[in-house]
Design a protein around this motif. Structure first.
Motif, PDB file in Angstrom:
ATOM      1  N   ARG A  60       3.420  24.179 -74.379  1.00 49.94           N
ATOM      2  CA  ARG A  60       2.692  24.408 -73.126  1.00 49.94           C
ATOM      3  C   ARG A  60       3.190  23.439 -72.056  1.00 49.94           C
ATOM      4  NH1 ARG A  60      -1.933  27.042 -72.014  1.00 49.94           N
ATOM      5  NH2 ARG A  60      -2.342  27.291 -74.208  1.00 49.94           N
ATOM      6  N   THR A  61       3.385  22.179 -72.430  1.00 49.03           N
ATOM      7  CA  THR A  61       3.870  21.169 -71.491  1.00 49.03           C
ATOM      8  C   THR A  61       5.277  21.503 -71.016  1.00 49.03           C
ATOM      9  OG1 THR A  61       2.518  19.491 -72.574  1.00 49.03           O
ATOM     10  CG2 THR A  61       4.329  18.703 -71.204  1.00 49.03           C
ATOM     11  N   PRO A  99       0.693  22.053 -78.172  1.00 52.66           N
ATOM     12  CA  PRO A  99       0.664  21.631 -76.771  1.00 52.66           C
ATOM     13  C   PRO A  99       2.029  21.213 -76.215  1.00 52.66           C
ATOM     14  CG  PRO A  99      -0.466  20.016 -78.164  1.00 52.66           C
ATOM     15  CD  PRO A  99      -0.122  21.192 -79.028  1.00 52.66           C
TER      16      PRO A  99
END
Length: 89
Positions: A33-34, A30
């Motif tokens: 993605r951030t 993640p």
């Protein structure tokens, strides 16, 4: 890679397994993605035409330095390439 936007595989160390592992990490971690979302927002707000216009305006608004006339010791006049051009009609 240090900014969190991707993974680096050094030249000469590229293997199928390393590429597969890097892609898998990019798709599942993640943090990537951030970071990608933050970069997307930053790029969406960027207006290259406006930036170019600001840069050109700043450049054109600056005074232009005129070269000094060098005096030739032997002729006490400026060399021909440094003399101002005559005013033509």
């Amino acid at each position: 890679e240090h900014k969190g936007f991707g993974r680096m595989i050094r030249s000469g160390q590229v293997t199928e397994a390393r590429v597969r592992n890097a892609v898998q990490t990019l798709l599942t971690d993640p943090v990537y993605r951030t970071q990608a979302a933050a970069l997307r927002e930053k790029l969406a707000a960027y207006d290259p035409a406006a930036g170019l216009a600001r840069s050109l305006t700043a450049l054109l608004d600056r005074p232009v330095a005129r070269p000094r006339m060098a005096v030739s010791e032997s002729r006490k006049t400026a060399p021909a390439y440094m003399r101002p051009l005559p005013n033509l009609p």
